[in-house]
Motif scaffolding. Structure first.
Motif, short mmCIF file in Angstrom:
data_model
loop_
_atom_site.label_atom_id
_atom_site.label_comp_id
_atom_site.label_asym_id
_atom_site.label_seq_id
_atom_site.Cartn_x
_atom_site.Cartn_y
_atom_site.Cartn_z
N PRO A 168 80.31 24.23 46.70
CA PRO A 168 80.34 25.20 46.83
C PRO A 168 79.89 25.66 48.57
O PRO A 168 78.44 25.20 48.84
N LEU A 169 80.83 25.44 49.86
CA LEU A 169 81.11 25.56 50.86
C LEU A 169 80.59 26.81 51.99
O LEU A 169 80.95 28.24 51.55
N TYR A 170 79.45 26.57 52.69
CA TYR A 170 79.48 28.43 53.29
C TYR A 170 78.94 28.45 54.40
O TYR A 170 78.37 26.86 55.58
N ARG A 171 78.39 29.28 55.52
CA ARG A 171 78.52 28.57 57.16
C ARG A 171 77.11 29.16 57.73
O ARG A 171 76.40 30.37 57.25
N LYS A 172 76.82 28.43 57.13
CA LYS A 172 75.07 27.46 57.57
C LYS A 172 74.28 28.87 58.86
O LYS A 172 73.64 29.38 58.84
N ASP A 173 75.12 28.41 59.63
CA ASP A 173 74.89 29.03 61.09
C ASP A 173 74.98 30.29 60.74
O ASP A 173 73.70 31.14 61.09
N ILE A 174 75.66 31.07 60.31
CA ILE A 174 75.19 32.92 60.15
C ILE A 174 74.24 32.95 59.44
O ILE A 174 73.51 33.96 59.33
N PHE A 175 74.49 32.20 57.85
CA PHE A 175 73.24 32.30 57.04
C PHE A 175 71.94 31.90 57.96
O PHE A 175 70.68 32.95 57.82
N ASP A 176 71.74 31.53 58.67
CA ASP A 176 70.32 31.51 59.16
C ASP A 176 69.79 32.37 60.40
O ASP A 176 68.99 33.52 60.67
N LYS A 177 71.26 33.01 61.00
CA LYS A 177 71.98 34.03 61.52
C LYS A 177 70.82 35.38 61.28
O LYS A 177 69.62 36.16 61.76
N GLU A 178 71.26 35.27 60.30
CA GLU A 178 71.74 36.75 59.52
C GLU A 178 70.04 37.08 57.79
O GLU A 178 70.09 38.14 57.50
N GLY A 179 69.44 36.01 58.00
CA GLY A 179 67.97 35.16 57.25
C GLY A 179 68.68 35.28 55.94
O GLY A 179 67.76 35.80 55.02
N TYR A 180 69.82 35.17 55.92
CA TYR A 180 70.08 34.99 53.99
C TYR A 180 70.07 33.34 53.27
O TYR A 180 69.77 32.66 53.97
N GLU A 181 69.38 33.96 52.34
CA GLU A 181 68.78 32.29 51.38
C GLU A 181 69.72 32.12 50.37
O GLU A 181 71.06 32.82 49.92
N VAL A 182 69.88 30.44 50.76
CA VAL A 182 70.99 30.22 49.40
C VAL A 182 70.84 30.26 48.04
O VAL A 182 69.58 29.89 47.33
N PRO A 183 71.26 31.23 47.05
CA PRO A 183 71.09 31.35 45.84
C PRO A 183 70.73 30.57 45.17
O PRO A 183 70.88 29.42 45.07
N THR A 184 69.91 30.37 43.73
CA THR A 184 70.05 30.00 42.85
C THR A 184 69.77 30.05 41.87
O THR A 184 69.57 29.27 40.87
N SER A 185 70.44 31.12 41.18
CA SER A 185 71.15 31.54 39.97
C SER A 185 72.48 32.37 39.88
O SER A 185 72.67 33.15 41.50
N ALA A 186 72.83 32.88 39.02
CA ALA A 186 74.15 33.07 39.29
C ALA A 186 73.80 35.23 39.58
O ALA A 186 74.51 35.65 40.01
#
Length: 563
Positions: A229-247
């Motif tokens: 599962p690939l994701y945009r880490k730069d945008i996650f960091d900027k927006e404060g999104y946390e990587v999920p750990t459950s469905a």
């Protein structure tokens, strides 16, 4: 530089059936249709590479000590290299020219425009090996058709490359009938004459047994599931999104990300990741979808986890969190790069090789861009249960009509192409001639235009070293890829038929073909979960239960290679 990554990104589970009727002619005239152990079903063929005494058919494993990787293999991971390339420090893994100057013809799939036969790359490789290789490159997109026709003819090249996704229909039987037993040249200590081949992991060699004989030369791969599962880490960091750990956390994050008016969606189709989250048996190969559970042979589509994963994916689509292209089968679904870079969606799942390729393509034009890989989690937030894939997926076979000298020359080719990263042979095989095909700046090799035209998918498919990840241009990505495999490998189990070369009886060839399309129809709301339950019921009555009994007998007779 991930030579052992999938040649194509996550090929469809649906069998790429080679021209079955044509290939049938190749095995006419008394050639047995059975594989090694001879398990059969009313004369319809089929069998396995596993069996009593199989170990004595395999090359003795002798680890290479020519180069020490920066990151060792762990839990089934690739080995990794994170240091800059030092051309002056390249090692030599082939100390003497093993080729005897003969001619060897090789047929291989090829993606792109094949170079001229007398190009500088081919000349340099042939000079190093001591063999005059003549390439018969065929379009990789239609390779199954060409393969069927060639194997049905009497005029077979000395070496033929066969990817696992082209092994449908009668191809395995044709391999048994048309290709040489390499045991007299490689079994046991004989492999020590070809040190780079001896260093290929044993699991990969076991996949090369057809008809009770060692017939193939492998391109090894990590058995850890390769879909990340690939994701945009730069945008996650900027927006404060946390990587999920459950469905549930993933669903909540998808809701938070999605803003259709702003042309931003959470993800593409996450079905493959859902299967991993719910611990669904591998769908990458028919035999890997079967496993013995509490004394009963179970197929992946029969499990409640399979339906739960589909239902979760359906909810993602229904809620509008999935980019519209994925629902309609448009550009982002087939080439996610541009719209992923534009931020139209922030998560997608694909082969681990795209972690590097997406990074490389955006490095100069979008310096803030950072793609990263999520760890796979259990749907309930606990540890995942992952299932091992194949330890080898592309094979080269030598014609039964080849003389002993041609076989030795073909093995000399393979011994060079299987050289490990950090050697002169590896650099020539993968990059060509320095100054002609590539240049090196700050320890990073870069292909020239000539290199891009000439040094493409050829020799590496004859045989390759143990699965290797090395990106001197982005060492942090190489490190992250290997460490991801190591972490996920700790949760990876081997199902009952792991590592075996299974040929199902021909009567079952098309039995499971419709499941993948039905999966996609359900996740996109065109069909219901109940339609899948009915399809599974139909599958059982149309041969699924008989196929179950066939797999059970195979396991009873031969045991499991999983350990």
């Amino acid at each position: 530089m991930t030579p052992n990554a999938s040649a194509a990104s996550a090929p469809s589970r649906r069998s790429f059936l080679a021209s079955t009727a044509v290939v049938a002619a190749a095995v006419a005239g008394g050639v047995p249709l059975l594989s090694a152990c001879g398990a059969s079903d009313s004369g319809s063929g089929g069998g396995s590479s596993e069996g009593k005494g199989v170990k004595k058919l395999l090359p003795a494993f002798v680890a290479s000590n020519v180069v020490t990787p920066d990151i060792a293999s762990k839990n089934g991971s690739s080995i990794g290299f994170t240091s800059k390339l030092d051309l002056a420090g390249l090692k030599t893994s082939v100390t003497k020219k093993l080729g005897k100057g003969g001619k060897v013809s090789i047929m291989s799939p090829f993606w792109g425009s094949p170079p001229k036969s007398d190009n500088a790359y081919y000349k340099a490789m042939n000079s190093l090996i001591g063999v005059d290789v003549t390439w018969q490159n065929q379009d990789g997109n239609t390779y199954d058709q060409k393969l069927g026709a060639v194997l049905a003819s009497s005029d077979i090249p000395d070496v033929v490359v066969v990817p696992s996704w082209n092994m449908g229909g009668k191809i395995p039987s044709a391999i048994i009938g048309k290709f040489a037993d390499l045991g007299p040249y490689l079994a046991g200590d004989k492999a020590k004459d070809y040190p780079n081949l001896a260093a290929i992991p044993t699991d990969a060699w076991q996949r090369c047994i057809f008809g009770g004989k060692l017939r193939g030369l492998p391109m090894p791969s990590s058995y850890v599931p390769n879909i990340v599962p690939l994701y945009r880490k730069d945008i996650f960091d900027k927006e404060g999104y946390e990587v999920p750990t459950s469905a549930d956390e993933f669903m909540a994050l998808a809701k938070e990300i999605t803003n259709a008016k702003a042309k931003r969606w959470a993800c593409l189709d996450m079905k493959w990741t859902a299967f991993n989250m719910w611990g669904v048996l591998s769908g990458s190969e028919k035999s890997l979808g079967w496993n013995l559970v509490d004394g009963k042979m179970i197929y992946r589509v029969e499990t409640p986890e399979y339906l739960e994963a589909l239902e979760w994916t359906r909810k993602l689509f229904a809620a509008g969190y999935v980019h519209p292209d994925a629902k309609l089968g448009k550009s982002a679904a087939t080439d996610p790069g541009p719209k992923f870079a534009a931020g139209e969606f922030l998560i997608y799942n694909q082969d681990i090789s795209q972690w590097w390729s997406r990074t490389a393509e955006q490095a100069t034009q979008n310096p803030d861009y950072k793609i990263w890989g999520m760890d796979i989690f259990g749907h309930d937030g606990g540890d995942p249960t992952l299932w091992a894939g194949s330890p080898a997926g592309i094979f080269a076979f030598i014609s039964k009509k080849a003389s002993a000298s041609v076989i030795h020359d073909a093995l000399a080719v393979a011994n060079v192409t299987a050289a490990p990263y950090g050697t002169k042979e590896y650099m020539l095989t993968n990059y060509g001639v320095e100054g002609t095909h590539y240049t090196v700046k700050n320890g990073v090799p870069t292909k020239t235009d000539q290199g891009n035209n000439e040094v493409i998918n050829a020799y590496v498919m004859v045989a390759s070293p143990a699965s290797t990840i090395a990106h001197p241009d982005f060492p942090e990505v190489a490190k992250a890829q290997v460490e991801w495999q190591q972490r996920m490998g700790a949760f990876t189990k081997k199902s009952s038929f792991y590592g075996q070369q299974i040929t199902e009886p021909s009567r079952y060839t098309n039995l499971s073909n419709d499941f993948e399309q039905l999966e996609d129809d359900i996740t996109r709301g065109r069909k219901k979960i109940s339609d899948m339950q009915q399809a599974v019921s139909d599958w059982k009555s149309k041969g699924g239960d008989q196929l179950r009994a066939w797999y059970q007998k195979l396991l009873d007779d031969n045991g499991s290679a999983a350990s």
